[in-house]
Design a protein around this motif. Structure first.
Motif, mmCIF file in Angstrom:
data_model
loop_
_atom_site.group_PDB
_atom_site.id
_atom_site.type_symbol
_atom_site.label_atom_id
_atom_site.label_comp_id
_atom_site.label_asym_id
_atom_site.label_seq_id
_atom_site.Cartn_x
_atom_site.Cartn_y
_atom_site.Cartn_z
ATOM 1 N N ALA A 36 9.454 7.413 2.083
ATOM 2 C CA ALA A 36 9.009 6.064 1.713
ATOM 3 C C ALA A 36 10.188 5.184 1.303
ATOM 4 N N LEU A 39 12.279 4.250 4.423
ATOM 5 C CA LEU A 39 11.641 3.241 5.267
ATOM 6 C C LEU A 39 11.560 1.872 4.596
ATOM 7 N N SER A 40 11.524 1.835 3.270
ATOM 8 C CA SER A 40 11.329 0.555 2.586
ATOM 9 C C SER A 40 12.596 -0.047 2.014
ATOM 10 N N GLN A 41 13.738 0.584 2.200
ATOM 11 C CA GLN A 41 14.969 0.010 1.649
ATOM 12 C C GLN A 41 15.266 -1.316 2.338
#
Length: 158
Positions: A36, A39-41
């Motif tokens: 997570a 993918l969200s950086q």
């Protein structure tokens, strides 16, 4: 370091949500939260955390492979009537500079069957190793430098 702490926190949250308080739930939570976070950086934010975690997994599996191959080699030498071992003392030049890097490398060498870390030179430029199979010193040195040391430095350095 921020991503690592956030990853640990999210893994603990995963354990609380699933009411599973064991090592397997922590590992699953760590992997899910790592994915997570990866993918969200934010785009363009360069962080070494994700590279280091990947390098740590590569180092772990490489070390596991080296241990298995070394165990097979030592066992084969013990159970066969002819001995193939040619033990010798080898001085391995170090690229590792910090005490942590040298200690980790020396421990990984010692944990690999057929080799033993004996000492580190006073100037910390050489790791002195007793190798069970050392007919060619340059091959032993190259195996350690291009294998364990290179992968270890990918984990410990940016």
């Amino acid at each position: 370091m921020t991503y690592f702490l956030l990853n640990l926190f999210l893994a603990l949250v995963w354990m609380l949500i699933n009411a599973g308080y064991n090592g397997l739930d922590f590992v699953i939570g760590f992997m899910v939260s790592f994915l997570a976070l990866a993918l969200s950086q934010p785009f363009g934010l360069d962080t070494s955390y994700f590279k280091r975690v990947k390098a740590a997994f590569v180092l772990f599996f490489y070390f596991l492979y080296e241990v298995i191959v070394s165990v097979a080699r030592v066992v084969w030498d013990v159970i066969t009537p002819t001995h193939l071992s040619e033990p010798d003392i080898v001085y391995v030049p170090l690229d590792a500079k910090s005490d942590l890097e040298i200690t980790l490398l020396a421990n990984m060498v010692s944990l690999t069957p057929g080799s033993l870390s004996l000492d580190v030179s006073e100037d910390k430029k050489f790791l002195i190793i007793h190798a069970m199979f050392a007919p060619d010193h340059t091959k032993v040195i190259e195996d350690i430098k291009s294998g364990l040391e290179k992968k270890l430095l990918e984990v410990t350095r940016d």
